[in-house]
Design an enzyme around this catalytic site. Structure first.
Site, mmCIF file in Angstrom:
data_model
loop_
_atom_site.group_PDB
_atom_site.id
_atom_site.type_symbol
_atom_site.label_atom_id
_atom_site.label_comp_id
_atom_site.label_asym_id
_atom_site.label_seq_id
_atom_site.Cartn_x
_atom_site.Cartn_y
_atom_site.Cartn_z
ATOM 1 N N ASP A 189 -7.941 -29.220 14.243
ATOM 2 C CA ASP A 189 -7.969 -28.376 15.445
ATOM 3 C C ASP A 189 -6.677 -27.578 15.641
ATOM 4 O O ASP A 189 -6.272 -27.251 16.746
ATOM 5 C CB ASP A 189 -8.313 -29.206 16.692
ATOM 6 N N HIS A 218 8.474 -8.667 -3.220
ATOM 7 C CA HIS A 218 7.895 -9.431 -2.118
ATOM 8 C C HIS A 218 8.389 -10.884 -2.111
ATOM 9 O O HIS A 218 7.634 -11.813 -1.836
ATOM 10 C CB HIS A 218 6.356 -9.392 -2.189
ATOM 11 N N ASP A 250 14.563 -7.711 4.366
ATOM 12 C CA ASP A 250 13.489 -6.858 4.867
ATOM 13 C C ASP A 250 12.774 -7.681 5.930
ATOM 14 O O ASP A 250 12.007 -8.600 5.610
ATOM 15 C CB ASP A 250 12.539 -6.467 3.726
ATOM 16 N N ASP A 301 10.115 -2.162 11.022
ATOM 17 C CA ASP A 301 10.155 -2.517 9.591
ATOM 18 C C ASP A 301 11.501 -2.034 9.061
ATOM 19 O O ASP A 301 11.685 -0.835 8.857
ATOM 20 C CB ASP A 301 8.977 -1.823 8.882
ATOM 21 N N HIS A 316 8.265 1.594 -6.099
ATOM 22 C CA HIS A 316 7.386 1.699 -4.918
ATOM 23 C C HIS A 316 7.558 3.064 -4.271
ATOM 24 O O HIS A 316 8.389 3.852 -4.688
ATOM 25 C CB HIS A 316 7.650 0.564 -3.931
ATOM 26 N N HIS A 343 5.523 4.416 4.533
ATOM 27 C CA HIS A 343 4.127 4.223 4.944
ATOM 28 C C HIS A 343 4.075 4.470 6.436
ATOM 29 O O HIS A 343 5.100 4.411 7.126
ATOM 30 C CB HIS A 343 3.662 2.797 4.600
ATOM 31 N N HIS A 389 1.826 -1.690 7.933
ATOM 32 C CA HIS A 389 1.277 -0.600 7.120
ATOM 33 C C HIS A 389 0.125 -0.049 7.957
ATOM 34 O O HIS A 389 -0.983 -0.565 7.926
ATOM 35 C CB HIS A 389 0.792 -1.099 5.758
ATOM 36 N N GLU A 418 12.146 4.310 3.023
ATOM 37 C CA GLU A 418 12.670 3.109 2.396
ATOM 38 C C GLU A 418 12.860 3.211 0.884
ATOM 39 O O GLU A 418 12.229 2.465 0.132
ATOM 40 C CB GLU A 418 11.773 1.915 2.717
ATOM 41 N N TYR A 467 16.150 -1.154 -8.191
ATOM 42 C CA TYR A 467 16.018 -2.564 -8.611
ATOM 43 C C TYR A 467 16.310 -2.644 -10.098
ATOM 44 O O TYR A 467 15.539 -2.138 -10.915
ATOM 45 C CB TYR A 467 14.603 -3.063 -8.294
ATOM 46 N N ARG A 523 17.487 -1.972 -1.160
ATOM 47 C CA ARG A 523 16.553 -1.119 -0.422
ATOM 48 C C ARG A 523 17.189 -0.844 0.931
ATOM 49 O O ARG A 523 17.842 -1.722 1.497
ATOM 50 C CB ARG A 523 15.184 -1.805 -0.257
ATOM 51 N N GLU A 569 15.879 0.698 4.556
ATOM 52 C CA GLU A 569 14.644 1.096 5.224
ATOM 53 C C GLU A 569 14.859 1.284 6.716
ATOM 54 O O GLU A 569 15.340 0.386 7.402
ATOM 55 C CB GLU A 569 13.571 0.004 5.002
HETATM 56 N N1 GLY Z 1 8.081 -4.879 4.941
HETATM 57 C C1 GLY Z 1 6.979 -4.266 4.332
HETATM 58 C C2 GLY Z 1 7.308 -2.953 3.789
HETATM 59 O O1 GLY Z 1 8.459 -2.570 3.772
HETATM 60 O O2 GLY Z 1 6.457 -2.203 3.410
HETATM 61 MN MN MN Z 2 8.113 -0.749 4.881
HETATM 62 MN MN MN Z 3 10.022 -3.426 4.955
#
Ligand code: GLY
Ligand code: MN
Ligand code: MN
Length: 433
Positions: free
Chosen positions: A37, A240, A257, A268, A347, A351, A358, A381, A385, A402, A404
């Site tokens: 539960d 990730h 991140d 984000d 990447h 977004h 996202h 962002e 790497y 990164r 962002e």
């Molecule tokens: N934290 C998810 C992204 O940067 O897309």
């Molecule tokens: Mn992002």
């Molecule tokens: Mn992010």
């Protein structure tokens, strides 16, 4: 935050006008059991909440378009026993009043009431294909209406994906949404500042994660907007990475991140900084390259440019920098054309951002990248790497960076919503109080 029922009703009215005819049915998210539960933390469905401001599970909004528009809510009935265990429920009558609906019914009556609402309607819109159980239930209602054909009742003949309207409307934020996003950004900025101050050689990634989560909740945020990435050293090259269990070593960079959700809107943010508070020469060179790419990308966020303009700007700066740092050899145009740069930048540069990290919204219209317009909110962002390899200068091995930030498109350019320390000087000063 108190529901502003007029605002949500105005949104529903816009949807009804866009539909012109037919019925839209949007359910909120189900509660998900974890074991016995115990449930996973509940988060309403973003489409449903955008239309209602109502955050109880087991609820459905029905919008009837046409000559006699109707706003209808299905929700749980009051239940003294359950409310002792789980807390307050509005019940249909109070919810109808508080959330500005024309009618409200008990959630338990959905399967009997919904087919009636679909009778003689030309079209049915819902979020098609997201949840098989829901698809099956909707088809059941349609078949119930079809079963009345000999009595002269017609069932909807057109099924439409409700995303067609809802995604477009969610994409451009109103003032209320921008205010919530600024607050989510502010809380998340504070969390990154605290995390930078807390980092030290010998500490653990999870201790830094704890700083972030604490700052989110102390700031009044409901939850993290997504699972926090606290990645030191080589972990920063795992896009990730979420284990967050490694000790922080002197000389490593730490990539964070992480961001909060406030009022159902996400921030984000990523920042990358040295665990010991001082960038090494190679770290500084790589960092300032990503920073320059981000500045070029942010500069490209303005009406008149299209969705992909910031990405194209970032890729050009990064690719030139990869050549300058000795990571790639060749002509920049050719390295972009052949996607050679994706070895170190794999990447995209952002977004849409909103109720979902996202967020909803198409990136192309009629096969072309869509133009940016005021009120759109997105992330910027870029990253770099660098995994160890024989053809890569050793000083750059395991550097993952990164940077962002979240931006809102304005009439003349963009507003940057997020602001933790970002230049080398700002970061080093903040980490050496
Ligand atoms: N934290 C998810 C992204 O940067 O897309
Ligand atoms: Mn992002
Ligand atoms: Mn992010």
């Amino acid at each position: 935050m108190q529901p502003d029922s007029a605002l949500y009703r105005a949104r529903r009215r816009r949807v009804i006008e866009e539909m012109g005819e037919g019925v839209m049915v949007i359910a909120t998210a189900p509660e998900v059991p974890r074991n016995r539960d115990t449930h996973y933390p509940y988060r309403h469905d973003s489409y449903f909440y955008w239309l209602t401001g109502f955050n109880e599970p087991e609820a459905v909004v029905v919008l009837v378009a046409g000559k006699e528009p109707r706003h209808i809510l299905f929700c749980r009935e009051r239940n003294e026993e359950r409310e002792i265990w789980d807390g307050f429920r509005y019940g249909p009558e109070a919810a109808r009043e508080a959330f500005a609906f024309d009618e409200a019914f008990a959630f338990d009556t959905l399967d009997t009431e919904l087919p009636k609402l679909l009778e003689n309607q030309p079209a049915l819109a819902y979020v098609i294909g997201r949840e098989m159980a829901w698809d099956t239930r909707v088809m059941g209602w349609l078949n119930t209406v079809r079963g009345k054909a000999r009595g002269g009742v017609q069932a909807p003949t057109r099924l439409v994906d409700a995303r067609v309207w809802l995604d477009e409307m969610r994409l451009v934020k109103d003032g209320h949404e921008l205010a919530l996003m600024r607050r989510a950004a502010e809380i998340s900025t504070g969390a990154h500042r605290a995390a930078m101050r807390a980092a030290r050689p010998g500490g653990y990634e999870y201790e830094i994660e704890a700083e972030l989560l604490s700052a989110f909740r102390r700031g009044g945020a409901e939850a993290p907007a997504y699972t926090s990435i606290v990645a030191s050293g080589a972990n920063a090259c795992v896009l990730h990475y979420v284990f967050n269990n490694r000790p922080l070593a002197d000389g490593d960079l730490l990539l964070i991140d992480a961001a909060a959700e406030f009022g159902s809107y996400a921030a984000d943010i990523t920042r990358t900084f040295p665990v010991n508070g001082r960038f090494s020469p190679a770290q500084k060179d790589a960092y300032e390259l990503v920073l320059a790419a981000q500045a070029a990308a942010i500069d490209a966020v303005r009406p008149g440019n299209h969705w992909n303009s910031p990405h194209e700007a970032a890729v050009r700066v990064l690719t030139q920098g990869m050549v300058d740092l000795g990571l790639l050899a060749g002509e920049v145009d050719g390295l972009i054309e052949s996607n050679a740069y994706t070895r170190f930048y794999m990447h995209r540069t952002g977004h849409w951002l909103g109720m979902d990290v996202h967020d909803a919204g198409e990136y192309k219209l009629h096969g072309e990248w869509r133009p940016l317009v005021a009120g759109m909110t997105l992330t910027v962002e870029p990253g770099l790497y660098i995994r160890p390899a024989d053809d890569v200068p050793e000083a750059f091995w395991n550097i993952g960076i990164r940077i962002e930030d979240d931006v809102a498109v304005t009439e003349s350019g963009c507003e940057v919503l997020t602001s933790p320390p970002k230049t080398v000087a700002e970061i080093e000063a903040w980490m050496t109080p």
